[in-house]
Design a protein around this motif. Structure first.
Motif, PDB file in Angstrom:
ATOM      1  N   GLU A 147      48.899  31.432  22.585  1.00 34.44           N
ATOM      2  CA  GLU A 147      48.790  31.971  24.376  1.00 34.44           C
ATOM      3  C   GLU A 147      48.020  31.124  25.094  1.00 34.44           C
ATOM      4  O   GLU A 147      47.424  29.932  24.816  1.00 34.44           O
ATOM      5  CB  GLU A 147      47.933  32.624  23.253  1.00 34.44           C
ATOM      6  CG  GLU A 147      47.542  34.016  23.161  1.00 34.44           C
ATOM      7  CD  GLU A 147      46.889  35.483  23.049  1.00 34.44           C
ATOM      8  OE1 GLU A 147      45.494  35.211  23.606  1.00 34.44           O
ATOM      9  OE2 GLU A 147      46.644  36.220  21.742  1.00 34.44           O
ATOM     10  N   ALA A 148      48.528  31.325  26.307  1.00 32.46           N
ATOM     11  CA  ALA A 148      47.919  29.807  27.334  1.00 32.46           C
ATOM     12  C   ALA A 148      48.103  30.779  28.312  1.00 32.46           C
ATOM     13  O   ALA A 148      48.598  32.407  28.897  1.00 32.46           O
ATOM     14  CB  ALA A 148      49.686  29.439  27.666  1.00 32.46           C
ATOM     15  N   LYS A 149      47.063  31.095  29.141  1.00 32.68           N
ATOM     16  CA  LYS A 149      47.284  31.580  30.984  1.00 32.68           C
ATOM     17  C   LYS A 149      48.004  31.113  31.547  1.00 32.68           C
ATOM     18  O   LYS A 149      47.718  29.704  31.932  1.00 32.68           O
ATOM     19  CB  LYS A 149      45.221  31.078  30.918  1.00 32.68           C
ATOM     20  CG  LYS A 149      44.508  32.185  32.166  1.00 32.68           C
ATOM     21  CD  LYS A 149      43.029  31.984  32.085  1.00 32.68           C
ATOM     22  CE  LYS A 149      43.537  33.413  32.959  1.00 32.68           C
ATOM     23  NZ  LYS A 149      41.181  32.982  32.743  1.00 32.68           N
ATOM     24  N   ILE A 150      48.481  32.178  32.063  1.00 33.28           N
ATOM     25  CA  ILE A 150      48.848  31.985  33.205  1.00 33.28           C
ATOM     26  C   ILE A 150      48.667  32.601  34.614  1.00 33.28           C
ATOM     27  O   ILE A 150      48.673  32.227  36.012  1.00 33.28           O
ATOM     28  CB  ILE A 150      50.619  32.025  33.051  1.00 33.28           C
ATOM     29  CG1 ILE A 150      51.926  31.810  34.141  1.00 33.28           C
ATOM     30  CG2 ILE A 150      50.328  34.323  33.329  1.00 33.28           C
ATOM     31  CD1 ILE A 150      53.072  32.330  34.150  1.00 33.28           C
ATOM     32  N   GLY A 151      47.382  33.220  34.366  1.00 32.10           N
ATOM     33  CA  GLY A 151      47.101  33.738  36.110  1.00 32.10           C
ATOM     34  C   GLY A 151      45.253  34.139  35.365  1.00 32.10           C
ATOM     35  O   GLY A 151      45.147  34.533  34.767  1.00 32.10           O
ATOM     36  N   ALA A 152      44.496  34.031  36.727  1.00 32.63           N
ATOM     37  CA  ALA A 152      43.458  34.333  36.821  1.00 32.63           C
ATOM     38  C   ALA A 152      43.119  35.066  37.702  1.00 32.63           C
ATOM     39  O   ALA A 152      43.981  34.991  38.687  1.00 32.63           O
ATOM     40  CB  ALA A 152      42.841  32.665  36.919  1.00 32.63           C
ATOM     41  N   ILE A 153      41.757  35.990  37.173  1.00 34.17           N
ATOM     42  CA  ILE A 153      41.574  36.642  38.355  1.00 34.17           C
ATOM     43  C   ILE A 153      39.962  36.832  38.064  1.00 34.17           C
ATOM     44  O   ILE A 153      39.760  36.514  37.594  1.00 34.17           O
ATOM     45  CB  ILE A 153      41.968  38.610  37.738  1.00 34.17           C
ATOM     46  CG1 ILE A 153      43.503  39.087  37.575  1.00 34.17           C
ATOM     47  CG2 ILE A 153      40.864  39.751  38.302  1.00 34.17           C
ATOM     48  CD1 ILE A 153      43.280  39.967  37.093  1.00 34.17           C
ATOM     49  N   GLY A 154      39.679  37.346  39.834  1.00 34.51           N
ATOM     50  CA  GLY A 154      37.841  36.928  40.198  1.00 34.51           C
ATOM     51  C   GLY A 154      37.806  38.236  41.495  1.00 34.51           C
ATOM     52  O   GLY A 154      38.653  37.146  42.497  1.00 34.51           O
ATOM     53  N   VAL A 155      37.237  38.796  41.079  1.00 29.94           N
ATOM     54  CA  VAL A 155      36.832  39.534  42.385  1.00 29.94           C
ATOM     55  C   VAL A 155      35.432  39.812  42.251  1.00 29.94           C
ATOM     56  O   VAL A 155      34.113  39.586  41.723  1.00 29.94           O
ATOM     57  CB  VAL A 155      37.269  41.422  41.867  1.00 29.94           C
ATOM     58  CG1 VAL A 155      38.687  40.979  41.891  1.00 29.94           C
ATOM     59  CG2 VAL A 155      36.663  41.647  40.314  1.00 29.94           C
ATOM     60  N   ARG A 156      35.158  40.218  44.116  1.00 30.28           N
ATOM     61  CA  ARG A 156      33.821  40.109  44.357  1.00 30.28           C
ATOM     62  C   ARG A 156      33.474  41.480  45.012  1.00 30.28           C
ATOM     63  O   ARG A 156      35.177  42.156  45.813  1.00 30.28           O
ATOM     64  CB  ARG A 156      33.538  39.627  44.930  1.00 30.28           C
ATOM     65  CG  ARG A 156      31.690  40.012  45.241  1.00 30.28           C
ATOM     66  CD  ARG A 156      31.051  38.430  46.087  1.00 30.28           C
ATOM     67  NE  ARG A 156      29.819  38.711  46.849  1.00 30.28           N
ATOM     68  CZ  ARG A 156      29.116  38.115  47.304  1.00 30.28           C
ATOM     69  NH1 ARG A 156      28.910  36.778  47.593  1.00 30.28           N
ATOM     70  NH2 ARG A 156      27.708  38.402  46.882  1.00 30.28           N
ATOM     71  N   VAL A 157      32.825  42.713  45.314  1.00 30.48           N
ATOM     72  CA  VAL A 157      33.416  43.598  45.472  1.00 30.48           C
ATOM     73  C   VAL A 157      31.306  44.482  46.385  1.00 30.48           C
ATOM     74  O   VAL A 157      30.710  44.304  45.673  1.00 30.48           O
ATOM     75  CB  VAL A 157      32.924  45.219  44.715  1.00 30.48           C
ATOM     76  CG1 VAL A 157      32.625  46.894  45.007  1.00 30.48           C
ATOM     77  CG2 VAL A 157      34.450  45.140  44.238  1.00 30.48           C
ATOM     78  N   ARG A 158      31.560  44.742  47.532  1.00 29.77           N
ATOM     79  CA  ARG A 158      30.895  44.873  48.353  1.00 29.77           C
ATOM     80  C   ARG A 158      30.830  46.054  49.473  1.00 29.77           C
ATOM     81  O   ARG A 158      31.822  46.105  49.954  1.00 29.77           O
ATOM     82  CB  ARG A 158      30.009  43.384  49.635  1.00 29.77           C
ATOM     83  CG  ARG A 158      29.019  43.236  50.106  1.00 29.77           C
ATOM     84  CD  ARG A 158      29.119  42.252  51.486  1.00 29.77           C
ATOM     85  NE  ARG A 158      28.997  41.615  50.590  1.00 29.77           N
ATOM     86  CZ  ARG A 158      29.568  39.847  50.963  1.00 29.77           C
ATOM     87  NH1 ARG A 158      29.589  38.957  52.193  1.00 29.77           N
ATOM     88  NH2 ARG A 158      29.185  38.721  50.351  1.00 29.77           N
ATOM     89  N   ARG A 159      30.126  46.455  49.484  1.00 34.18           N
ATOM     90  CA  ARG A 159      29.707  47.797  50.330  1.00 34.18           C
ATOM     91  C   ARG A 159      31.297  48.658  49.795  1.00 34.18           C
ATOM     92  O   ARG A 159      31.974  48.953  50.525  1.00 34.18           O
ATOM     93  CB  ARG A 159      29.607  47.504  51.937  1.00 34.18           C
ATOM     94  CG  ARG A 159      28.693  46.919  52.483  1.00 34.18           C
ATOM     95  CD  ARG A 159      28.404  46.778  53.600  1.00 34.18           C
ATOM     96  NE  ARG A 159      28.815  48.294  54.256  1.00 34.18           N
ATOM     97  CZ  ARG A 159      28.989  47.732  55.963  1.00 34.18           C
ATOM     98  NH1 ARG A 159      29.040  46.497  56.728  1.00 34.18           N
ATOM     99  NH2 ARG A 159      29.292  48.559  56.752  1.00 34.18           N
ATOM    100  N   TRP A 160      31.431  48.197  48.536  1.00 35.36           N
ATOM    101  CA  TRP A 160      32.647  48.583  47.626  1.00 35.36           C
ATOM    102  C   TRP A 160      34.237  48.757  48.335  1.00 35.36           C
ATOM    103  O   TRP A 160      35.108  48.659  48.884  1.00 35.36           O
ATOM    104  CB  TRP A 160      32.801  50.686  48.278  1.00 35.36           C
ATOM    105  CG  TRP A 160      31.914  51.335  47.113  1.00 35.36           C
ATOM    106  CD1 TRP A 160      30.328  51.908  47.198  1.00 35.36           C
ATOM    107  CD2 TRP A 160      32.150  51.263  45.715  1.00 35.36           C
ATOM    108  NE1 TRP A 160      29.621  52.092  46.247  1.00 35.36           N
ATOM    109  CE2 TRP A 160      30.254  51.860  45.511  1.00 35.36           C
ATOM    110  CE3 TRP A 160      32.563  50.896  44.983  1.00 35.36           C
ATOM    111  CZ2 TRP A 160      30.792  52.218  43.962  1.00 35.36           C
ATOM    112  CZ3 TRP A 160      32.852  50.853  43.148  1.00 35.36           C
ATOM    113  CH2 TRP A 160      31.421  50.968  42.673  1.00 35.36           C
ATOM    114  N   VAL A 161      34.214  47.478  49.028  1.00 34.17           N
ATOM    115  CA  VAL A 161      34.857  46.521  49.635  1.00 34.17           C
ATOM    116  C   VAL A 161      35.372  45.512  48.704  1.00 34.17           C
ATOM    117  O   VAL A 161      34.436  44.720  48.665  1.00 34.17           O
ATOM    118  CB  VAL A 161      35.239  46.221  50.975  1.00 34.17           C
ATOM    119  CG1 VAL A 161      36.546  45.300  51.730  1.00 34.17           C
ATOM    120  CG2 VAL A 161      35.330  47.548  52.080  1.00 34.17           C
ATOM    121  N   THR A 162      36.478  45.074  48.116  1.00 33.51           N
ATOM    122  CA  THR A 162      36.727  44.528  47.308  1.00 33.51           C
ATOM    123  C   THR A 162      38.213  43.514  47.989  1.00 33.51           C
ATOM    124  O   THR A 162      37.984  43.530  49.641  1.00 33.51           O
ATOM    125  CB  THR A 162      38.153  44.200  46.094  1.00 33.51           C
ATOM    126  OG1 THR A 162      39.384  44.727  46.797  1.00 33.51           O
ATOM    127  CG2 THR A 162      38.169  45.758  45.634  1.00 33.51           C
TER     128      THR A 162
END
Length: 235
Positions: A147-162
């Motif tokens: 298993e290897a990582k090909i993509g990363a996800i990191g999000v923030r949400v402020r006032r319901w906007v990503t």
């Protein structure tokens, strides 16, 4: 939940789709995201999907452990997103998603899952069998049986906007990941489309993302219209 007698809310217009040429300075990208997200929340701007490529750098999420910054050979920027350390650089597609969850279902977990599935479907168009792992946010595949990582996800949400979003390794210098413990997971390597012998051209991946983008919006719409059922799962 909607019933036959309940009128459906009008669907929001499609987000703007922008592909930035060249290498985008990270502080500029961060400032642009912050400003656009605030404008969306105020009703002064529309949603935006912004595809960029950065010069070599590391970003630190809100859970970053300084011990995982092994060799700061490139600039390190606090990102304000969730997650730990990650690398961005040439040959990697970064997607910043400024979407209004107040109009698309106030479900952050659904949003993250929908982004995962969107990228997995786009990679499938390039003959990469990718998958998500419940206890590990991100996009995974197998490289030489591991298993290897090909993509990363990191999000923030402020006032319901990503804002913030994802990165997918097309053809970066994978040795650059050696300056950090990527996403705090030392037991897993990183890989790329080039490493897997697949089509690693940006235009090919961008086209696959655009073709599969309706699946992301459909998942969010399902969550908005059927909130008691949660996110529509397609995996």
């Amino acid at each position: 939940m909607l019933t036959p007698d309940t009128p459906a809310s009008p669907r929001p217009p499609l987000p703007e789709w922008r592909i930035e040429p060249g290498l985008t300075d990270y502080p500029r990208a961060l400032a642009t995201m912050e400003a656009r997200a605030a404008a969306i929340a105020d009703g002064a701007a529309g949603e935006l999907v912004w595809l960029v490529e950065h010069p070599p750098l590391y970003t630190a999420g809100t859970s970053a452990d300084p011990a995982e910054l092994l060799d700061p050979r490139f600039p390190v920027y606090p990102a304000g997103r969730g997650g730990r350390y990650t690398y961005h650089g040439p040959g990697q597609r970064v997607g910043y998603l400024m979407l209004n969850l107040a109009q698309r279902g106030r479900d952050v977990r659904c949003f993250v899952h929908a982004v995962e599935q969107w990228i997995i479907r786009a990679l499938a168009r390039l003959e990469v069998k990718a998958f998500s792992v419940p206890e590990r946010i991100g996009i995974w595949t197998r490289d030489g049986g591991q298993e290897a990582k090909i993509g990363a996800i990191g999000v923030r949400v402020r006032r319901w906007v990503t804002f913030h979003g994802f990165s997918v390794n097309l053809s970066p210098d994978l040795a650059h990941f050696g300056g950090i413990v990527p996403c705090g997971l030392p037991e897993f390597p990183v890989t790329s489309l080039e490493q897997l012998g697949r089509d690693a051209r940006q235009e090919s991946f961008d086209a696959a993302l655009l073709l599969e983008f309706p699946t992301l919006l459909e998942s969010l719409t399902a969550s908005r219209e059927n909130p008691l059922e949660g996110c529509s799962r397609t995996d």
